[in-house]
Design an enzyme around this catalytic site. Structure first.
Site, short mmCIF file in Angstrom:
data_model
loop_
_atom_site.label_atom_id
_atom_site.label_comp_id
_atom_site.label_asym_id
_atom_site.label_seq_id
_atom_site.Cartn_x
_atom_site.Cartn_y
_atom_site.Cartn_z
N SER A 25 -6.79 17.75 3.32
CA SER A 25 -5.99 18.86 2.73
C SER A 25 -4.73 18.97 3.73
CB SER A 25 -6.71 20.12 2.86
OG SER A 25 -6.12 21.24 2.25
N HIS A 77 -6.72 24.20 -4.06
CA HIS A 77 -6.91 22.80 -4.60
C HIS A 77 -7.17 23.22 -5.89
CE1 HIS A 77 -5.53 20.48 -0.96
NE2 HIS A 77 -6.79 21.38 -0.29
#
Length: 375
Positions: A72, A179
């Site tokens: 991430s 996400h």
């Protein structure tokens, strides 16, 4: 989480990053509480900068990667580590990303939960069967998937996952449904920040979250980073890709050791080690040096008829014997210094031309320590 590094030379990056971001990042790293760090505009810049402090400390040892990846936010660290992003651009983009995601999280409140003991496809099916705003956000490791979305959607998918055989579902202390489509409104601000940066070809390939593929073309990364915001992190697949391509040692840089634990589950055949405090630097050198016996051929190196090099017999911090100075005469067996408890002895007689390693320098096994004139 920054306290272990506050006295290290690499801490200077914190002041540089604070000037770029217009924030007191040192205060975040040394004084922020859990509530403040749950705020993504604070947690992202703090985590990014600390990871680069650790990277700088490792680079000072002469250690470099053959490939890189980041989970991430860590993808920005990986790109900065490999030269694809400058330090300045990295700080600016991450600050903008954290702010944009904070606004998106406030406008579209959501949450995340870790599902343990259920495979990827079943977790995806649980989200679909929940028939709400919930999606798979992270494919972390075998039997460890993170789902995200609205509180109601995550609750429904969690219940469905348990019915399908999940061992446990844990709520995560995060500030939004990352996400997932809930982050869609943050993409415009992120795209602006990326457009103002210069993306270069990385020194080594970087594996992307969205497709678990190696990328070196700088033209690819703008779209990848934008898409990553609303797409699941394919971490398990990324680790497997690096292993399949030959990586056998994985080093995690930053606070904590979560990724190291995942690596041990994804690729148990590989070595995995986390560097999150200065004390770990010597352990890293020992790991990279391996536990094989030191080859006799490297006990000393002959350069010319009149010169010799004494090389390090071990990895660690070199402390010279201060009775020896440039120009001093040494005999075979004289102790020139120590690396931990290991003596550095001269295998030759001669005059010290120079110490190649400085007092307190971390050295690798077989690294030149002292140059002798033997004529």
């Amino acid at each position: 989480m920054g306290a272990p590094w506050a006295e290290h030379e690499s801490w200077e990056l914190v002041d540089e990053a604070s000037a770029i971001a217009g924030r007191d990042i040192a205060d975040l790293l040394l004084n922020a509480d859990a509530a403040e760090l749950q705020n993504t505009r604070s947690s992202q810049i703090a985590t990014f900068v600390l990871s680069l402090v650790v990277l700088d400390a490792v680079e000072r040892l002469g250690v470099a990667p053959s490939a890189a990846a980041g989970h991430s936010l860590g993808e920005y660290t990986a790109l900065t580590a490999t030269g694809a992003l400058s330090f300045t651009d990295g700080v600016r983009i991450v600050a903008a990303r954290g702010e944009a995601m904070q606004v998106a999280a406030e406008d579209n409140p959501g949450t995340m939960a870790a599902v343990l003991g259920l495979d990827d496809d079943d977790c995806d099916a649980a989200c679909r069967r929940a028939d709400g705003d919930v999606w798979v956000a992270n494919f972390n490791a075998p039997g460890q998937v993170v789902i995200a979305g609205s509180a109601e959607g995550v609750a429904a998918a969690s219940a469905m996952a348990k019915d399908m055989g999940a061992k446990k579902v844990m709520q995560l202390p995060v500030g939004g449904a990352f996400h997932t489509p809930y982050m869609g409104q943050a993409r415009d601000e992120l795209r602006k920040a990326i457009a103002e940066a210069t993306l270069r070809e990385p020194d080594v390939p970087v594996v992307a979250n969205i497709d678990a593929r190696l990328h070196t073309d700088p033209d690819d990364w703008g779209g990848i980073l934008s898409a990553q915001l609303c797409s699941p992190v394919r971490w398990r697949q990324s680790m497997q890709r690096m292993f399949d391509d030959g990586c056998r040692t994985f080093i995690e840089l930053g606070a904590g050791a979560v990724l190291t634990g995942m690596a041990k589950r994804i690729v148990p055949e590989a070595k995995a080690f986390a560097v999150n405090a200065p004390d770990d630097l010597d352990k890293l050198l020992e790991l990279l040096a391996g536990d094989a016996p030191h080859p006799k051929a490297l006990d000393g190196e002959h350069l010319y008829m009149s010169e010799r090099i004494i090389v390090s017999p071990a990895a660690g911090v070199f402390v010279p014997n201060h009775e020896w100075a440039d120009g001093a005469r040494v005999e075979v067996g004289d102790v020139l210094g120590h690396i931990g408890d290991v003596e550095v002895r001269s295998l030759f007689a001669g005059t010290i031309g120079a110490f190649n390693a400085q007092d307190g320098e971390r050295v690798l096994a077989s690294q030149p320590i002292v140059w002798l004139r033997t004529a």
